[in-house]
Design a protein around this motif. Structure first.
Motif, PDB file in Angstrom:
ATOM      1  N   VAL A   1     -13.625  23.276   8.260  1.00 31.40           N
ATOM      2  CA  VAL A   1     -14.296  23.909   9.748  1.00 31.40           C
ATOM      3  C   VAL A   1     -13.007  25.011   9.762  1.00 31.40           C
ATOM      4  CG1 VAL A   1     -15.398  22.232  10.415  1.00 31.40           C
ATOM      5  CG2 VAL A   1     -12.952  22.148  10.743  1.00 31.40           C
ATOM      6  N   TRP A   2     -13.098  25.952  10.909  1.00 33.33           N
ATOM      7  CA  TRP A   2     -11.948  26.992  11.144  1.00 33.33           C
ATOM      8  C   TRP A   2     -10.978  26.133  11.837  1.00 33.33           C
ATOM      9  CZ3 TRP A   2     -15.919  30.680  13.207  1.00 33.33           C
ATOM     10  CH2 TRP A   2     -16.351  31.510  12.359  1.00 33.33           C
ATOM     11  N   ARG A   3      -9.562  26.211  11.456  1.00 32.25           N
ATOM     12  CA  ARG A   3      -8.818  25.550  12.157  1.00 32.25           C
ATOM     13  C   ARG A   3      -8.647  25.791  13.548  1.00 32.25           C
ATOM     14  NH1 ARG A   3      -3.452  26.357   8.883  1.00 32.25           N
ATOM     15  NH2 ARG A   3      -3.629  28.426   9.783  1.00 32.25           N
ATOM     16  N   GLU A   4      -8.331  27.000  14.013  1.00 29.49           N
ATOM     17  CA  GLU A   4      -8.543  27.335  15.524  1.00 29.49           C
ATOM     18  C   GLU A   4      -7.176  26.895  16.217  1.00 29.49           C
ATOM     19  OE1 GLU A   4     -13.199  28.157  16.717  1.00 29.49           O
ATOM     20  OE2 GLU A   4     -12.361  26.124  16.723  1.00 29.49           O
ATOM     21  N   THR A   5      -6.036  27.110  15.730  1.00 30.61           N
ATOM     22  CA  THR A   5      -4.831  27.039  16.523  1.00 30.61           C
ATOM     23  C   THR A   5      -4.863  27.883  17.643  1.00 30.61           C
ATOM     24  OG1 THR A   5      -3.656  28.570  15.104  1.00 30.61           O
ATOM     25  CG2 THR A   5      -3.632  26.025  14.470  1.00 30.61           C
ATOM     26  N   ARG A   6      -5.588  29.006  17.458  1.00 30.26           N
ATOM     27  CA  ARG A   6      -5.790  29.961  18.518  1.00 30.26           C
ATOM     28  C   ARG A   6      -7.078  30.726  17.901  1.00 30.26           C
ATOM     29  NH1 ARG A   6      -0.906  33.708  18.627  1.00 30.26           N
ATOM     30  NH2 ARG A   6       0.090  31.669  18.777  1.00 30.26           N
ATOM     31  N   PRO A   7      -7.841  31.417  18.635  1.00 31.76           N
ATOM     32  CA  PRO A   7      -9.146  31.660  18.538  1.00 31.76           C
ATOM     33  C   PRO A   7      -9.355  32.569  17.301  1.00 31.76           C
ATOM     34  CG  PRO A   7      -8.820  32.153  20.927  1.00 31.76           C
ATOM     35  CD  PRO A   7      -7.597  31.653  20.219  1.00 31.76           C
TER      36      PRO A   7
ATOM     37  N   PHE B   1      -9.733  20.728   6.922  1.00 37.74           N
ATOM     38  CA  PHE B   1     -10.663  19.480   7.005  1.00 37.74           C
ATOM     39  C   PHE B   1     -10.707  19.191   8.801  1.00 37.74           C
ATOM     40  CE2 PHE B   1      -8.678  18.285   2.996  1.00 37.74           C
ATOM     41  CZ  PHE B   1      -9.933  18.292   2.264  1.00 37.74           C
ATOM     42  N   PRO B   2     -11.811  18.758   9.243  1.00 40.84           N
ATOM     43  CA  PRO B   2     -11.885  18.539  10.415  1.00 40.84           C
ATOM     44  C   PRO B   2     -10.903  17.741  11.248  1.00 40.84           C
ATOM     45  CG  PRO B   2     -14.028  18.109   9.566  1.00 40.84           C
ATOM     46  CD  PRO B   2     -13.072  18.212   8.337  1.00 40.84           C
ATOM     47  N   SER B   3     -10.271  16.852  10.352  1.00 36.65           N
ATOM     48  CA  SER B   3      -9.055  16.271  11.171  1.00 36.65           C
ATOM     49  C   SER B   3      -7.805  17.273  11.417  1.00 36.65           C
ATOM     50  CB  SER B   3      -8.652  15.029  10.200  1.00 36.65           C
ATOM     51  OG  SER B   3      -8.136  15.694   8.939  1.00 36.65           O
TER      52      SER B   3
ATOM     53  N   ARG C   1      -8.426  20.468  12.396  1.00 37.56           N
ATOM     54  CA  ARG C   1      -8.536  20.976  13.579  1.00 37.56           C
ATOM     55  C   ARG C   1      -8.177  20.178  14.759  1.00 37.56           C
ATOM     56  NH1 ARG C   1     -14.477  23.610  14.617  1.00 37.56           N
ATOM     57  NH2 ARG C   1     -15.029  21.591  14.536  1.00 37.56           N
ATOM     58  N   ASP C   2      -8.709  18.892  14.708  1.00 37.64           N
ATOM     59  CA  ASP C   2      -8.370  18.013  15.987  1.00 37.64           C
ATOM     60  C   ASP C   2      -6.832  17.893  16.082  1.00 37.64           C
ATOM     61  OD1 ASP C   2     -11.150  17.456  15.879  1.00 37.64           O
ATOM     62  OD2 ASP C   2     -10.934  15.467  14.758  1.00 37.64           O
ATOM     63  N   ARG C   3      -6.104  18.062  14.974  1.00 35.34           N
ATOM     64  CA  ARG C   3      -4.636  17.918  15.131  1.00 35.34           C
ATOM     65  C   ARG C   3      -4.157  19.050  15.937  1.00 35.34           C
ATOM     66  NH1 ARG C   3      -1.519  17.045   9.880  1.00 35.34           N
ATOM     67  NH2 ARG C   3      -2.395  19.383   9.498  1.00 35.34           N
ATOM     68  N   ALA C   4      -4.804  20.462  15.544  1.00 37.13           N
ATOM     69  CA  ALA C   4      -4.298  21.606  16.074  1.00 37.13           C
ATOM     70  C   ALA C   4      -4.514  21.629  17.738  1.00 37.13           C
ATOM     71  CB  ALA C   4      -4.915  22.645  15.452  1.00 37.13           C
ATOM     72  N   TYR C   5      -5.752  20.925  17.949  1.00 35.40           N
ATOM     73  CA  TYR C   5      -6.100  20.815  19.390  1.00 35.40           C
ATOM     74  C   TYR C   5      -5.252  19.849  20.433  1.00 35.40           C
ATOM     75  CZ  TYR C   5     -10.756  23.015  18.295  1.00 35.40           C
ATOM     76  OH  TYR C   5     -11.906  23.713  18.019  1.00 35.40           O
ATOM     77  N   SER C   6      -4.666  18.856  19.477  1.00 30.86           N
ATOM     78  CA  SER C   6      -3.808  17.848  20.252  1.00 30.86           C
ATOM     79  C   SER C   6      -2.310  18.727  20.144  1.00 30.86           C
ATOM     80  CB  SER C   6      -3.664  16.826  19.248  1.00 30.86           C
ATOM     81  OG  SER C   6      -2.683  15.809  19.843  1.00 30.86           O
ATOM     82  N   ASP C   7      -2.053  19.276  19.268  1.00 33.37           N
ATOM     83  CA  ASP C   7      -0.525  19.905  19.435  1.00 33.37           C
ATOM     84  C   ASP C   7      -0.675  20.900  20.359  1.00 33.37           C
ATOM     85  OD1 ASP C   7       0.646  18.555  17.255  1.00 33.37           O
ATOM     86  OD2 ASP C   7      -0.192  19.817  15.737  1.00 33.37           O
ATOM     87  N   ASN C   8      -1.901  21.718  20.587  1.00 30.67           N
ATOM     88  CA  ASN C   8      -1.909  22.846  21.538  1.00 30.67           C
ATOM     89  C   ASN C   8      -1.584  22.156  23.266  1.00 30.67           C
ATOM     90  OD1 ASN C   8      -1.971  24.747  19.596  1.00 30.67           O
ATOM     91  ND2 ASN C   8      -4.202  25.417  20.312  1.00 30.67           N
ATOM     92  N   ALA C   9      -2.320  21.080  23.021  1.00 36.46           N
ATOM     93  CA  ALA C   9      -2.319  20.298  24.439  1.00 36.46           C
ATOM     94  C   ALA C   9      -1.086  19.850  24.601  1.00 36.46           C
ATOM     95  CB  ALA C   9      -3.624  19.445  24.389  1.00 36.46           C
TER      96      ALA C   9
END
Length: 231
Positions: A93-99, A106-108, A110-118
């Motif tokens: 999936v796209w990592r999307e640390t930003r749009p 891997f999906p994990s 991307r989940d980590r990137a969302y968590s790091d941003n938060a």
């Protein structure tokens, strides 16, 4: 002789006025909010144990060294995980640390990137030292504090925008509330964020910190006196 006396009086008045201005300037300097005393890497200096992620140019979200290493590996492997149409191969999936971050991971990850941003505000040495961003805040005061409102632009479209207060008598950023940017990356009008109540012993204005969760970018939006307005 009378003219000399008049000139002397005017000179003494001018000297006194200049002294008063200098004194006032000194008082204003003393009263200015304190800044972080040691930010070796600028306003986005990471707290101990964290480093910049650097997923894309300008990415200064603070993460663990292992995450930065994994991110560099993902950047190198990204092209091999992408189809010719720009979409990711099955399982990625796209990592999307930003749009704009369309590296395939891997999906994990991307989940980590969302968590790091938060968690970005908590991992900075001083989130209150970050520069002003595209969001501004305003306070309507009441007897026990005030209502905080926000407006602005330049945010990640359709993503959460979270607000925090720093330089108050709490450990770490104090969560105030959140809004969602519209499809243009804006908070139109003045939207309600929080009802801030005064805190005993608070003597300085609080700095309002804004997290664009879609990118992890932390900025400041102004100050509020609500935390020390107790009646």
């Amino acid at each position: 002789m009378a003219a000399d006396v008049g000139r002397g009086t005017r000179r003494r008045w001018l000297a006194g006025a200049l002294a008063a201005v200098a004194l006032l300037a000194g008082l204003l300097t003393v009263a200015a909010p304190a800044q972080a005393v040691d930010l070796p890497w600028g306003p986005y200096s990471c707290a101990t144990g964290y480093v910049w992620r650097e997923a894309v140019p300008g990415d200064q979200v603070c993460v663990t060294p292992q995450t930065r290493s994994d991110t560099q590996t993902e950047n190198a492997l990204g092209p091999s995980r992408k189809e010719s149409n720009g979409f990711c191969k099955v399982g990625f999936v796209w990592r999307e640390t930003r749009p704009s971050d369309l590296v395939c991971v891997f999906p994990s990850s991307r989940d980590r990137a969302y968590s790091d941003n938060a968690n970005a505000p908590w991992r900075l040495v001083d989130p209150g030292a970050t520069p002003r961003g595209g969001v501004s805040v305003s306070t309507t005061y009441h007897l026990l504090g005030g209502y905080l409102y926000a407006t602005g632009s330049g945010l990640s479209p359709n993503r959460p925008v979270r607000f925090y207060a720093v330089r108050i008598n709490t450990v770490g950023p104090y969560s105030l509330g959140s809004l969602t940017a519209n499809s243009s990356g804006a908070i139109p009008g003045w939207q309600y964020v929080a009802d801030i109540r005064c805190r005993s012993g608070q003597t300085e204005p609080a700095i309002i910190v804004v997290l664009d969760q879609g990118s992890g970018v932390v900025t400041t939006a102004g100050t509020t006196e609500a935390f020390r307005r107790c009646g």
